[in-house]
Design a protein around this motif. Structure first.
Motif, PDB file in Angstrom:
ATOM      1  N   LYS A   1      65.572   2.783  23.145  1.00 42.89           N
ATOM      2  CA  LYS A   1      66.316   1.730  22.460  1.00 42.89           C
ATOM      3  C   LYS A   1      66.928   2.232  21.264  1.00 42.89           C
ATOM      4  O   LYS A   1      68.357   1.839  20.868  1.00 42.89           O
ATOM      5  CB  LYS A   1      65.503   0.608  22.135  1.00 42.89           C
ATOM      6  CG  LYS A   1      65.351  -0.340  23.315  1.00 42.89           C
ATOM      7  CD  LYS A   1      64.505  -1.420  22.965  1.00 42.89           C
ATOM      8  CE  LYS A   1      63.149  -1.564  23.029  1.00 42.89           C
ATOM      9  NZ  LYS A   1      62.219  -2.696  22.670  1.00 42.89           N
ATOM     10  N   GLN A   2      66.510   3.079  20.466  1.00 40.22           N
ATOM     11  CA  GLN A   2      66.906   3.713  19.148  1.00 40.22           C
ATOM     12  C   GLN A   2      68.085   4.496  19.586  1.00 40.22           C
ATOM     13  O   GLN A   2      69.200   4.593  18.774  1.00 40.22           O
ATOM     14  CB  GLN A   2      65.771   4.510  18.490  1.00 40.22           C
ATOM     15  CG  GLN A   2      66.261   4.999  17.241  1.00 40.22           C
ATOM     16  CD  GLN A   2      65.154   5.526  16.401  1.00 40.22           C
ATOM     17  OE1 GLN A   2      64.213   5.586  16.797  1.00 40.22           O
ATOM     18  NE2 GLN A   2      65.609   6.187  15.343  1.00 40.22           N
TER      19      GLN A   2
ATOM     20  N   GLY B   1      71.122   2.557  20.575  1.00 39.20           N
ATOM     21  CA  GLY B   1      71.511   1.523  19.492  1.00 39.20           C
ATOM     22  C   GLY B   1      72.656   1.874  19.073  1.00 39.20           C
ATOM     23  O   GLY B   1      73.537   0.909  18.952  1.00 39.20           O
ATOM     24  N   GLU B   2      73.588   3.015  19.071  1.00 37.09           N
ATOM     25  CA  GLU B   2      74.786   3.341  18.675  1.00 37.09           C
ATOM     26  C   GLU B   2      75.735   2.650  19.710  1.00 37.09           C
ATOM     27  O   GLU B   2      76.805   2.393  19.423  1.00 37.09           O
ATOM     28  CB  GLU B   2      74.861   4.738  18.531  1.00 37.09           C
ATOM     29  CG  GLU B   2      74.298   5.290  17.411  1.00 37.09           C
ATOM     30  CD  GLU B   2      74.634   6.782  17.153  1.00 37.09           C
ATOM     31  OE1 GLU B   2      75.288   7.109  18.016  1.00 37.09           O
ATOM     32  OE2 GLU B   2      73.870   7.082  16.145  1.00 37.09           O
TER      33      GLU B   2
ATOM     34  N   ASP C   1      75.306  -0.457  20.968  1.00 37.34           N
ATOM     35  CA  ASP C   1      75.201  -1.763  20.860  1.00 37.34           C
ATOM     36  C   ASP C   1      74.471  -2.461  21.858  1.00 37.34           C
ATOM     37  O   ASP C   1      74.832  -3.503  22.249  1.00 37.34           O
ATOM     38  CB  ASP C   1      76.600  -2.425  20.777  1.00 37.34           C
ATOM     39  CG  ASP C   1      77.384  -2.027  19.610  1.00 37.34           C
ATOM     40  OD1 ASP C   1      76.678  -2.099  18.483  1.00 37.34           O
ATOM     41  OD2 ASP C   1      78.571  -1.940  19.682  1.00 37.34           O
TER      42      ASP C   1
ATOM     43  N   ASP D   1      70.861  -4.277  22.886  1.00 38.27           N
ATOM     44  CA  ASP D   1      69.807  -5.038  22.302  1.00 38.27           C
ATOM     45  C   ASP D   1      68.670  -4.744  23.027  1.00 38.27           C
ATOM     46  O   ASP D   1      68.888  -4.794  24.079  1.00 38.27           O
ATOM     47  CB  ASP D   1      70.409  -6.562  22.287  1.00 38.27           C
ATOM     48  CG  ASP D   1      71.508  -6.748  21.238  1.00 38.27           C
ATOM     49  OD1 ASP D   1      71.679  -6.213  20.329  1.00 38.27           O
ATOM     50  OD2 ASP D   1      72.271  -7.673  21.730  1.00 38.27           O
TER      51      ASP D   1
END
Length: 302
Positions: free
Chosen positions: A293-294, A297-298, A300, A302
């Protein structure tokens, strides 16, 4: 002062390599006893992961995912179809997983890889059962027109944990996806609008548009997976091809973004995986999901 004996170092290195090839399981178990793997990873650590979206300019959405050396390229092409009478308000997703000979020396030209249809089926089941894509969001005109998403995933390098890398590439491609602009023509048919800005296009978009601009899908319950090897009392996360080939039991845990179980696959082994080991795999999968998820993350997600 004497110089280091390079010939002796080379001889030792050759002996280690020979031992690894002749007695691969014993070679690995010597490392496992010290809670390390030959590539210096701790047992529960996944390999370095990279995701690059939008690499295929001719696709509506695409992404390359790399876990260690395992590399997947996913591309999505959207086409307008007539929805089925059973689901008049839903679109469809068709997935195919490809393993060309370039990805592994075990894949022979002219013969499909045995693993390809199995992984393809598991990927399709995972994406649909997770609810990541709301098929109703793919509807254009109820009962008349909806989107069909053709998702092709190509394995460019197969070095273990193929399902994990393929699923990650699919998730990233859906995040990168932009639904094309379409409108109703004079005959009442859905037509795609070209990228040009001529007056005819502008007129159709303004008066008869179904969607006036490219749009993103709303992704929910995004699935993340981690494959582990169970060997004696050891659990190895994100195995390489070499590790998969010498150790029998593989467990793949799929969780969504809320850490809810989507599915659990087990292959190999003569007995069912014991419950404490499966629980440990789930915990490792939760940590891995946070990492992924990290990474995403860039984009977008969730």
């Amino acid at each position: 002062m004497g110089l280091p004996d390079s010939s002796q170092d080379l001889s030792t290195e050759m002996e280690v390599d020979a031992f690894r090839r002749i007695f691969p399981l014993r070679f690995f178990e010597r490392h496992l006893s010290e809670s390390l793997r030959p590539d210096a990873r701790p047992l529960g650590k996944a390999r370095d992961t990279i995701v690059n979206p939008g690499l295929v300019s001719t696709a509506d959405g695409s992404a390359l995912a790399k876990i260690g050396s395992t590399t997947m390229l996913a591309a999505i092409r959207m086409e307008v179809m007539t929805p089925s009478t059973d689901s008049p308000d839903e679109g469809c997703i068709a997935l195919e997983f490809h393993m060309p000979p370039i990805c592994s020396p075990t894949v022979r030209p002219g013969r499909p890889a045995d693993a390809a249809p199995v992984i393809s089926k598991r990927l399709s089941d995972t994406i649909l059962s997770s609810g990541m894509v709301d098929l109703k969001e793919l509807c254009l005109v109820s009962g008349k027109a909806a989107w069909m998403g053709y998702l092709d995933i190509y394995c460019l390098n197969a070095d273990g944990a193929l399902f994990d890398a393929a699923l990650l590439s699919a998730v990233a491609a859906f995040s990168n996806l932009e639904i094309p602009v379409v409108a109703l023509n004079d005959n009442g048919r859905i037509v795609a609008i070209s990228g040009g800005k001529d007056e005819d296009n502008a007129s159709i978009i303004e008066k008869k548009a179904v969607n006036k601009e490219k749009r993103k899908l709303t992704l929910k319950n995004i699935p993340f997976s981690l494959t582990c090897i169970l060997h004696k009392n050891y659990i190895l996360a994100d195995p390489t091809t070499e590790e998969e080939s010498i150790m029998d039991t593989l467990v793949t845990v799929v969780l969504d973004a809320s850490d809810q179980m989507v599915s659990l696959y087990k292959s190999g082994g003569t007995v069912l995986a014991y419950s404490s080991a499966v629980k440990s795999c789930v915990e490792l999968a939760r940590k891995r999901a946070k990492e992924l998820k990290q990474i995403l993350g860039e984009m977008d997600i969730d």
